[in-house]
Write an enzyme that holds these catalytic residues in place. Structure first.
Site, PDB file in Angstrom:
ATOM      1  N   HIS A 359       0.873  -0.999  -0.164  1.00 31.96           N
ATOM      2  CA  HIS A 359       0.302  -0.156  -0.202  1.00 31.96           C
ATOM      3  C   HIS A 359       1.059   1.538  -0.160  1.00 31.96           C
ATOM      4  O   HIS A 359       0.232   2.684  -0.323  1.00 31.96           O
ATOM      5  CB  HIS A 359      -1.309   0.468   0.964  1.00 31.96           C
ATOM      6  CG  HIS A 359      -2.271  -1.173   1.039  1.00 31.96           C
ATOM      7  ND1 HIS A 359      -3.145  -0.690   1.408  1.00 31.96           N
ATOM      8  CD2 HIS A 359      -2.316  -2.101   1.568  1.00 31.96           C
ATOM      9  CE1 HIS A 359      -4.369  -1.186   0.567  1.00 31.96           C
ATOM     10  NE2 HIS A 359      -3.380  -2.825   0.859  1.00 31.96           N
ATOM     11  N   LYS A 547      -9.476  13.437   3.642  1.00 31.78           N
ATOM     12  CA  LYS A 547      -8.868  12.437   4.021  1.00 31.78           C
ATOM     13  C   LYS A 547      -7.997  12.765   5.377  1.00 31.78           C
ATOM     14  O   LYS A 547      -7.832  13.545   5.918  1.00 31.78           O
ATOM     15  CB  LYS A 547      -7.811  12.454   2.554  1.00 31.78           C
ATOM     16  CG  LYS A 547      -6.974  13.921   2.168  1.00 31.78           C
ATOM     17  CD  LYS A 547      -5.858  14.207   1.041  1.00 31.78           C
ATOM     18  CE  LYS A 547      -7.056  14.034  -0.089  1.00 31.78           C
ATOM     19  NZ  LYS A 547      -7.060  12.261  -1.121  1.00 31.78           N
ATOM     20  N   ARG A 548      -6.857  12.018   5.199  1.00 29.92           N
ATOM     21  CA  ARG A 548      -5.811  12.248   6.649  1.00 29.92           C
ATOM     22  C   ARG A 548      -5.422  13.251   6.476  1.00 29.92           C
ATOM     23  O   ARG A 548      -4.702  13.554   5.584  1.00 29.92           O
ATOM     24  CB  ARG A 548      -5.349  10.728   6.833  1.00 29.92           C
ATOM     25  CG  ARG A 548      -6.308   9.277   7.730  1.00 29.92           C
ATOM     26  CD  ARG A 548      -6.751   9.689   8.834  1.00 29.92           C
ATOM     27  NE  ARG A 548      -5.480   9.972  10.052  1.00 29.92           N
ATOM     28  CZ  ARG A 548      -4.954   9.152  10.721  1.00 29.92           C
ATOM     29  NH1 ARG A 548      -5.826   7.862  11.065  1.00 29.92           N
ATOM     30  NH2 ARG A 548      -4.338   9.013  11.722  1.00 29.92           N
ATOM     31  N   LYS A 553       0.465  14.616   1.333  1.00 32.99           N
ATOM     32  CA  LYS A 553      -1.361  15.064   0.948  1.00 32.99           C
ATOM     33  C   LYS A 553      -0.848  16.491   0.833  1.00 32.99           C
ATOM     34  O   LYS A 553      -2.377  16.618  -0.047  1.00 32.99           O
ATOM     35  CB  LYS A 553      -2.034  14.552   2.032  1.00 32.99           C
ATOM     36  CG  LYS A 553      -2.326  13.032   1.511  1.00 32.99           C
ATOM     37  CD  LYS A 553      -3.535  12.450   2.548  1.00 32.99           C
ATOM     38  CE  LYS A 553      -3.314  11.496   2.513  1.00 32.99           C
ATOM     39  NZ  LYS A 553      -4.124  10.411   1.735  1.00 32.99           N
ATOM     40  N   THR A 655      -8.488   6.610  -2.761  1.00 32.13           N
ATOM     41  CA  THR A 655     -10.211   6.282  -3.192  1.00 32.13           C
ATOM     42  C   THR A 655     -11.087   7.319  -2.942  1.00 32.13           C
ATOM     43  O   THR A 655     -11.473   7.372  -3.896  1.00 32.13           O
ATOM     44  CB  THR A 655     -10.123   5.401  -2.050  1.00 32.13           C
ATOM     45  OG1 THR A 655     -10.040   5.130  -0.908  1.00 32.13           O
ATOM     46  CG2 THR A 655     -10.124   3.474  -2.423  1.00 32.13           C
ATOM     47  N   LYS A 659     -14.071   8.343  -4.982  1.00 28.09           N
ATOM     48  CA  LYS A 659     -15.713   8.542  -4.184  1.00 28.09           C
ATOM     49  C   LYS A 659     -16.304  10.593  -5.330  1.00 28.09           C
ATOM     50  O   LYS A 659     -17.503  10.299  -5.424  1.00 28.09           O
ATOM     51  CB  LYS A 659     -15.410   9.042  -3.251  1.00 28.09           C
ATOM     52  CG  LYS A 659     -14.615   7.545  -2.425  1.00 28.09           C
ATOM     53  CD  LYS A 659     -14.754   7.597  -0.512  1.00 28.09           C
ATOM     54  CE  LYS A 659     -13.852   6.918  -0.156  1.00 28.09           C
ATOM     55  NZ  LYS A 659     -13.873   7.275   1.069  1.00 28.09           N
TER      56      LYS A 659
HETATM   57  C1  LIG Z   1     -12.687   6.817   1.451  1.00 32.09           C
HETATM   58  C2  LIG Z   1     -12.118   7.484   3.050  1.00 32.09           C
HETATM   59  C3  LIG Z   1     -10.524   7.570   3.333  1.00 32.09           C
HETATM   60  C4  LIG Z   1      -9.336   8.113   2.245  1.00 32.09           C
HETATM   61  O1  LIG Z   1      -9.606   8.932   1.650  1.00 32.09           O
HETATM   62  P1  LIG Z   1      -7.826   9.339   0.377  1.00 32.09           P
HETATM   63  O2  LIG Z   1      -8.325  10.731  -0.248  1.00 32.09           O
HETATM   64  O3  LIG Z   1      -8.089   8.159  -0.466  1.00 32.09           O
HETATM   65  O4  LIG Z   1      -6.193   9.035   1.398  1.00 32.09           O
HETATM   66  C5  LIG Z   1     -10.134   8.403   4.480  1.00 32.09           C
HETATM   67  N1  LIG Z   1     -11.268   8.112   5.345  1.00 32.09           N
HETATM   68  C6  LIG Z   1     -12.417   7.943   5.091  1.00 32.09           C
HETATM   69  C7  LIG Z   1     -13.683   8.365   6.084  1.00 32.09           C
HETATM   70  C8  LIG Z   1     -12.572   7.539   3.718  1.00 32.09           C
HETATM   71  O5  LIG Z   1     -14.244   7.758   3.158  1.00 32.09           O
END
Ligand SMILES: *Cc1c(COP(=O)(O)O)cnc(C)c1O
Length: 814
Positions: A359, A547-548, A553, A655, A659
């Site tokens: 990952h 995101k985190r 990032k 991911t 979305k």
């Molecule tokens: C999809 C998702 C992530 C991953 O987000 P990235 O933008 O790909 O880092 C992290 N936390 C939650 C709650 C998510 O639904």
């Protein structure tokens, strides 16, 4: 199971009376949640048993997905959707004066994961079941999930996430399936008939108790849903250990110590995302999962009465990152010590059974354990790891007799550390990256030596998301529009969403997508307004980064640009720009100081901007606390712009990007992770790509040549913005609080190339502003995003894992 609104209402009302002894007028939302989820769980029970019988009768090959994290979120709405009763229930409750969405809010998020990695596991569970595969999850039932984030005076405060406080309606405790997991002790060697035998003594045993959660597949036109199992293990003390501890000189109080140490094993999820956490308890959690998981897998397998040589034909074990890598030496241990196999046969069985997903290439996230720690906690397993290493290095020395450096670099045990990624590669038949670019970087750079050794083992499986949660459940209106225009076949064939492209220039279709976006923005706006007592302008562009929080990032790049916009508006209040609302959501690891300072900075900027009469009509900033799956489901359908701005090469896939795309947001992003694949489908016209490319970034790392200070010196906009971090002014009046951010850029030479990409990022935002003014063009771009997003459904990803890695076929096809 109820089949109509009327039968639902009557069963529901009966339950209210018989289970709660209340009348309908007396029930609270919480009561309704409990009754409803219990009804669904119970009626799912029959289909669950049926699926399990089918597996048994067909002796179907089973895949087990081992993961330390499952970020599943809430289940009620998705279970209703997948069982095909969402509308019946929604309308039935409406007749009774109850809103389903309010009922859904009663459920605690199962936040058993940090971010993308755990959410991927949850999406995969949904796809495995919906596609009718025999695939199960295996994880830990943490008593406390990822911490709950509160923002106090702009700072992150972490509260324990006591998600089980009110019980969990979806789980079934299975005492009859408990197994013992053994820690510590010492290994004794005997000779029997000329063979060495190994046995463990004076170990500490703990019970692993499984809690099973049904994973309800999408029913569609089938008779019933396919149901797999997510088995989550909980650690409990063994009473037997009480007598052991007194006979070995211990006493009642040492038994209490034992109790406490056992309970801690499944007590909390480590709140670290992509940073390696080196605590002993974490290693205990990993072995606990692997040992318990394997025992239950093999118990099922044993019922087939086959020899273990046949194991890879009936069982596939997949490890989600290196966290469950101990499954490799543990399966070796069972085959060698308990089943009497010789090394070579055992090793062949193991490598044919196990596969591994990588990952990350962030070096701080590559797991390494001190050998003494593994040896003390898991003495026999450690012996086996050493033997795997000895044989592996021996093979390498034969292959590369003149290249001792290469052998040293590839060793599994080196410098008193066990390198989990090397063990995972040596012990797996398949190693996959999570996006095309990421897999290429693994093959060409990070794992080049391993790729040369095992070229056939490496492959790509680009991540995916379940369109059932992220479109059908999160954005029912858009989902409805897609179905109205191209029929419902896309639900089981998500790649057919491209069918909507033929309406991308159709004015009425465009306007309907615009109306749906506005509705979603209004819903999010009222959530924000209620929770934070602020005003949200739904005519503005909703520009979202959730995101985190991590330096790579680059939330920092986003906020620097916002400060720059603030300066521009202050200098020219009549500046012609489409009003913009920037929305952030992000949890920082509790020990990650830089990340926490970034949260503070975002909140400080928000506070200034939102209260400045010169700018607040043009620019707003909101930080929404406690980003989680349920919050993501509220935010993402409302986004116009999706911020995917990681330093190229650093985000393995992402991911979140998928979305947003699925919900019609346009991406401003770097060519990183799966953004690259989005760009291949969408082209420059439907995405705002900017910044350094991955190879440029990696070349800088390799050869140097980047100087952040030069950029600072030559760009007055950057000087102005950066200086504000350390000067008393609108954003800070207390000295030094943002020094760490300033220094990370200018004293530590900006590891993530924020300044290097600043100019291009600013220009990309100018382009967004211009593009948004052309309404028809913007809507067309948005429709292109939605249409192409079906390619990122985890149904397609899982289809590839199934056929190319696990070699399984659906038991019942949709
Ligand atoms: C999809 C998702 C992530 C991953 O987000 P990235 O933008 O790909 O880092 C992290 N936390 C939650 C709650 C998510 O639904």
């Amino acid at each position: 199971m109820f089949t109509s609104k009327e039968s639902f209402k009557s069963i529901f009302q009966d339950n209210v009376v018989s289970k709660l002894g209340k009348t309908l007028e007396e029930v609270s939302s919480e009561d309704v949640y409990t009754i409803l989820s219990r009804m669904i769980r119970e009626s799912a029970g029959k289909e669950w048993a049926a699926t399990n019988r089918e597996f048994k009768d067909n002796e179907e090959k089973q895949v087990y997905y081992l993961s330390l994290e499952f970020l599943i979120g809430r289940l009620l709405g998705n279970n209703l959707l997948n069982m095909g009763v969402l509308e019946i229930v929604q309308e039935g409750l409406e007749d009774l004066g109850v809103s389903l969405s309010e009922i859904e809010e009663q459920e605690a998020d199962a936040g058993l994961g940090n971010g993308g990695l755990g959410r991927l596991a949850a999406c995969f569970m949904d796809s495995l079941a919906s596609l009718g595969y025999a695939g199960h999850g295996c994880g830990i039932r943490y008593k406390y999930g990822l911490f709950e984030q509160k923002i106090v005076d702009g700072n992150q405060v972490e509260l324990p996430d006591n998600w089980l406080q009110k019980g969990n309606e979806w789980e079934v405790r299975r005492d009859d399936r408990k197994v013992e997991v053994r820690f510590g002790g010492n290994v004794q060697v005997h000779e029997k008939d000329g063979e060495l035998e190994f046995s463990l003594h004076d170990y500490e045993g703990v019970w692993a108790i499984p809690y099973d959660v049904p994973v309800i597949g999408y029913k569609g036109n089938k008779e019933s849903s396919h149901m797999n199992t997510l088995r989550l293990w909980s650690a409990e003390p063994m009473r037997e250990m009480a007598s052991r501890s007194s006979s070995s000189g211990g006493n009642y109080y040492s038994y209490l110590d034992y109790n406490r140490s056992v309970e801690s094993i499944s007590e909390f999820l480590y709140p670290d995302d992509s940073q390696y956490e080196g605590r002993l308890l974490r290693l205990k959690q990993q072995y606990f999962l692997c040992s318990a998981g394997l025992q239950s897998i093999l118990r099922t397998y044993d019922k087939l009465g086959l020899s273990y040589e046949e194991l890879p034909k009936k069982i596939a074990i997949h490890i989600n990152d290196t966290h469950p890598t101990l499954v490799i030496p543990e399966l070796m241990r069972i085959l060698l010590d308990e089943k009497g196999y010789g090394w070579d046969t055992a090793w062949e069985i193991v490598t044919k059974t196990v596969s591994y997903t990588n990952h990350t290439i962030l070096s701080e996230a590559l797991e390494k354990w001190p050998t003494h720690m593994v040896r003390e906690l898991l003495p026999r397993v450690y012996m086996i790891i050493e033997e795997i290493n000895t044989r592996f290095c021996g093979m390498l020395m034969d292959k590369y007799p003149n290249d001792p450096d290469r052998v040293a670099h590839m060793a599994i045990v080196f410098d008193d550390q066990v390198k989990m990624a090397h063990l995972a590669i040596a012990g797996s038949h398949s190693i996959n990256g999570v996006a095309a670019l990421h897999t290429d970087i693994l093959k060409q750079r990070e794992m080049k030596n391993f790729y040369e050794l095992y070229p056939d083992r490496f492959n790509n499986k680009t991540n995916g998301i379940t369109h059932r949660r992220w479109l059908m459940h999160a954005n029912p209106e858009l989902s409805q529009l897609v179905s109205e225009s191209i029929g419902t076949r896309w639900i089981t064939h998500p790649q057919e969403m491209v069918g909507i492209l033929k309406y991308s220039e159709d004015a009425s279709f465009q306007e309907r997508t615009a109306q749906i976006k506005l509705n979603n923005k209004q819903k999010l706006a009222s959530y924000i307004e209620q929770k934070y007592d602020v005003k949200v302008n739904t005519d503005s562009i909703f520009d979202v980064q959730v995101k985190r929080l991590h330096a790579y990032k680059r939330q920092f790049l986003n906020i620097l640009h916002i400060i720059h916009l603030y300066h521009q508006i202050k200098a020219m209040p009549s500046l012609d720009m489409v009003p913009r609302t920037f929305i952030f959501g992000a949890k920082a690891a509790p020990s990650y100081y830089l990340a926490k300072s970034t949260i503070k900075l975002i909140n400080s900027v928000a506070n200034v901007v939102n209260n400045d009469p010169d700018v607040k009509d043009k620019l707003n900033v909101f930080f929404l606390e406690n980003y989680s799956v349920s919050l993501a489901e509220k935010i993402i359908p409302a986004a116009d712009v999706s911020e995917q701005i990681s330093t190229a090469s650093k985000e393995a896939s992402g991911t979140g990007n998928m979305k947003f795309m699925m919900n019609g947001a346009l991406t401003v992003g770097t060519l990183d992770g799966a953004n690259v694949e989005m760009h291949e489908m969408l082209g420059d016209n439907n995405m705002f790509i900017f910044g350094l490319h991955a190879n440029q970034v990696m070349d800088y790392y390799q050869h140097g040549g980047y100087n952040a200070r030069d950029i600072y010196n030559s760009d007055s906009r950057i000087q102005e913005v950066m200086n504000q971090l350390i000067e008393r002014g609108p954003f800070t009046n207390h000295n030094n609080e943002f020094d760490i951010l300033y220094r990370s850029i200018l004293d530590m030479n900006d590891e993530y190339f924020v300044l290097k990409d600043f100019s291009a990022y600013t220009e990309a935002h100018v382009q967004i502003d211009l593009a948004y003014r052309n309404r028809k063009e913007w809507l067309k771009k948005s429709i292109h995003n939605i249409g192409h997003s079906g390619k990122f459904s985890s149904d397609l990803t899982i289809g590839q894992y199934a056929s190319e890695i696990w070699k399984i076929k659906p038991v019942d096809r949709p």
